[in-house]
Motif scaffolding. Sequence first.
Motif, PDB file in Angstrom:
ATOM      1  N   SER A 209       0.821  -1.200   0.000  1.00 41.96           N
ATOM      2  CA  SER A 209       0.000   0.000   0.000  1.00 41.96           C
ATOM      3  C   SER A 209       0.860   1.257   0.000  1.00 41.96           C
ATOM      4  N   LYS A 210       0.402   2.256  -0.762  1.00 43.32           N
ATOM      5  CA  LYS A 210       1.072   3.547  -0.736  1.00 43.32           C
ATOM      6  C   LYS A 210       0.463   4.454   0.327  1.00 43.32           C
ATOM      7  N   ASN A 211      -0.650   4.018   0.894  1.00 45.56           N
ATOM      8  CA  ASN A 211      -1.263   4.758   1.989  1.00 45.56           C
ATOM      9  C   ASN A 211      -0.707   4.221   3.303  1.00 45.56           C
ATOM     10  N   LEU A 212       0.511   4.639   3.622  1.00 43.21           N
ATOM     11  CA  LEU A 212       1.218   4.064   4.760  1.00 43.21           C
ATOM     12  C   LEU A 212       0.475   4.226   6.077  1.00 43.21           C
ATOM     13  N   GLU A 213      -0.236   5.338   6.225  1.00 42.80           N
ATOM     14  CA  GLU A 213      -0.931   5.573   7.486  1.00 42.80           C
ATOM     15  C   GLU A 213      -1.972   4.498   7.784  1.00 42.80           C
ATOM     16  N   ALA A 214      -2.402   3.763   6.758  1.00 43.51           N
ATOM     17  CA  ALA A 214      -3.398   2.711   6.938  1.00 43.51           C
ATOM     18  C   ALA A 214      -2.774   1.320   6.991  1.00 43.51           C
ATOM     19  N   CYS A 215      -1.447   1.237   7.085  1.00 40.33           N
ATOM     20  CA  CYS A 215      -0.753  -0.043   7.213  1.00 40.33           C
ATOM     21  C   CYS A 215      -0.419  -0.307   8.682  1.00 40.33           C
ATOM     22  N   HIS A 216      -0.542  -1.544   9.093  1.00 43.55           N
ATOM     23  CA  HIS A 216      -0.280  -1.829  10.500  1.00 43.55           C
ATOM     24  C   HIS A 216       1.158  -1.537  10.870  1.00 43.55           C
ATOM     25  N   TYR A 217       2.092  -1.721   9.925  1.00 41.40           N
ATOM     26  CA  TYR A 217       3.505  -1.521  10.248  1.00 41.40           C
ATOM     27  C   TYR A 217       3.893  -0.055  10.319  1.00 41.40           C
ATOM     28  N   TYR A 218       3.013   0.846   9.946  1.00 41.59           N
ATOM     29  CA  TYR A 218       3.281   2.272  10.139  1.00 41.59           C
ATOM     30  C   TYR A 218       2.758   2.755  11.490  1.00 41.59           C
ATOM     31  N   ASN A 219       1.958   1.928  12.121  1.00 40.97           N
ATOM     32  CA  ASN A 219       1.308   2.325  13.372  1.00 40.97           C
ATOM     33  C   ASN A 219       1.834   1.579  14.591  1.00 40.97           C
ATOM     34  N   TYR A 220       2.887   0.781  14.395  1.00 44.52           N
ATOM     35  CA  TYR A 220       3.452   0.051  15.528  1.00 44.52           C
ATOM     36  C   TYR A 220       4.291   0.976  16.400  1.00 44.52           C
ATOM     37  N   GLU A 221       4.213   0.768  17.707  1.00 45.68           N
ATOM     38  CA  GLU A 221       5.022   1.517  18.663  1.00 45.68           C
ATOM     39  C   GLU A 221       6.009   0.566  19.321  1.00 45.68           C
ATOM     40  N   PHE A 222       7.291   0.799  19.126  1.00 43.35           N
ATOM     41  CA  PHE A 222       8.305  -0.100  19.684  1.00 43.35           C
ATOM     42  C   PHE A 222       8.252  -0.155  21.209  1.00 43.35           C
ATOM     43  N   ASN A 223       7.752   0.893  21.817  1.00 38.49           N
ATOM     44  CA  ASN A 223       7.637   0.902  23.282  1.00 38.49           C
ATOM     45  C   ASN A 223       6.621  -0.116  23.782  1.00 38.49           C
ATOM     46  N   ASP A 224       5.750  -0.592  22.879  1.00 41.97           N
ATOM     47  CA  ASP A 224       4.755  -1.597  23.259  1.00 41.97           C
ATOM     48  C   ASP A 224       5.310  -3.020  23.223  1.00 41.97           C
ATOM     49  N   SER A 225       6.537  -3.185  22.758  1.00 40.79           N
ATOM     50  CA  SER A 225       7.139  -4.526  22.687  1.00 40.79           C
ATOM     51  C   SER A 225       7.266  -5.121  24.082  1.00 40.79           C
ATOM     52  N   LEU A 226       6.819  -6.358  24.236  1.00 42.71           N
ATOM     53  CA  LEU A 226       6.870  -7.026  25.531  1.00 42.71           C
ATOM     54  C   LEU A 226       8.144  -7.844  25.712  1.00 42.71           C
ATOM     55  N   SER A 227       8.916  -7.975  24.643  1.00 42.16           N
ATOM     56  CA  SER A 227      10.152  -8.748  24.722  1.00 42.16           C
ATOM     57  C   SER A 227      11.123  -8.234  23.676  1.00 42.16           C
ATOM     58  N   MET A 228      12.400  -8.577  23.851  1.00 40.52           N
ATOM     59  CA  MET A 228      13.399  -8.196  22.868  1.00 40.52           C
ATOM     60  C   MET A 228      13.150  -8.903  21.540  1.00 40.52           C
ATOM     61  N   ASP A 229      12.612 -10.122  21.586  1.00 38.34           N
ATOM     62  CA  ASP A 229      12.316 -10.845  20.350  1.00 38.34           C
ATOM     63  C   ASP A 229      11.221 -10.132  19.557  1.00 38.34           C
ATOM     64  N   GLU A 230      10.215  -9.597  20.249  1.00 37.88           N
ATOM     65  CA  GLU A 230       9.171  -8.844  19.552  1.00 37.88           C
ATOM     66  C   GLU A 230       9.761  -7.573  18.937  1.00 37.88           C
ATOM     67  N   PHE A 231      10.633  -6.898  19.680  1.00 34.41           N
ATOM     68  CA  PHE A 231      11.308  -5.700  19.191  1.00 34.41           C
ATOM     69  C   PHE A 231      12.088  -6.018  17.912  1.00 34.41           C
ATOM     70  N   LYS A 232      12.858  -7.115  17.941  1.00 38.22           N
ATOM     71  CA  LYS A 232      13.667  -7.509  16.786  1.00 38.22           C
ATOM     72  C   LYS A 232      12.777  -7.922  15.611  1.00 38.22           C
TER      73      LYS A 232
END
Length: 293
Positions: A209-232
Amino acid sequence: MFSVVIPLYNKELSIKNTIQSVLNQSYQNFEVVIINDGSTDSSVDAVKAIKDERIRLINQDNKGVSSARNKGIQEAKYEWIAFLDGDDLWESNHLEEIVKMMNIYPTEKVYVTSFEYSDHRRVYKHKRNNSIFKIENYFKEAMNEDLLWTSIVVVSKDCFKEVGFFNINYNRGEDLDLWSRFAKKFNIVKSIEITAIYRIDAENRTNLSKNLEACHYYNYEFNDSLSMDEFKYYKNFLLKRIWEYFLLKDFKSATMLLNRYPEVGKMEFICFLVDLYYFALVRKLKKFPRLLK
C-alpha cells in the motif's frame, strides 16, 4: 463445529473453486459464511450457483476485508472460526487435520496448519521434532518463517473477546496485527501438514500500500514490545518493507518509514542491505562451486 468465514470482493474467477475446496473436506461438520463486501463483478452470482444449505451469503456495503471478516465472525453459529480467503484453496484434509490437532491439545484456542504457494516457490521451514507442536517463541520464529497465514488459521470465537477483532483502520497487515495479539495472549498449536494453497496468481490481490498511514507496520510503537524478540521481529519486518518499497521505486514510502522509526535508522538499513548482498553471494557460490576456485 466449524464456521468457515470467507470475505468476498470481486473474486468471480476464484470463488467457485474456493468454496468447492471447502465442500470437498473429508470432515463435513461446518457452515460457510460468505461476506460479500460490495462486489461489483459477478462474484455473488457465482456463489448463488452453488447449491448447498450450509452456505450463507451475507451482503454489506464495501467496507474492506477487516470489516468483512469481523462480520463473518459475528454471524458465525459455531465456536470455531476457520478463515479462508476468496481466492485460496484448502486441501481436502484441512479441517480433519485441525480436528486431529484439537484432540492432541484440547485446551488450546488457536490452531494453524501449513501452506504452500501456488508457484511452488521454496520457503524456509524450521526443523521440528514433531509434526504437531506448540510454537515456543512466535516473534523469534516468525522472523524467518511464515508461521501464520489467514487461510490456515482456526480460532475459538472467545479469543476475540480478549484481544479484539481485525483492525478496520488497516488496509494492509491487519492479519499480522491480529496474529501478534494472539501470540501475546494464547498458545498457538501448529502442524507441518500442508493443507492450503496460497494462489499468488489470483485476481485482485493486494500489493504494497502507498497509503502508509493505513498499514499496520506504520502504526506500531516499539515501546509496546513485551520482549526483545518482539522488538527484533518488528525491526526486521520494517527493514524488509523498506527494501520492498525501494525495489518498487517508491522512494517516498521508503523514506517515510525510515523517518517514522528512529529505531530503524539509515545506517541500520545500509547494514541490512550489506547482509542481503552477502547471503545472496553465498547462495550463488554454493550453487556454482566453480566460482570458489
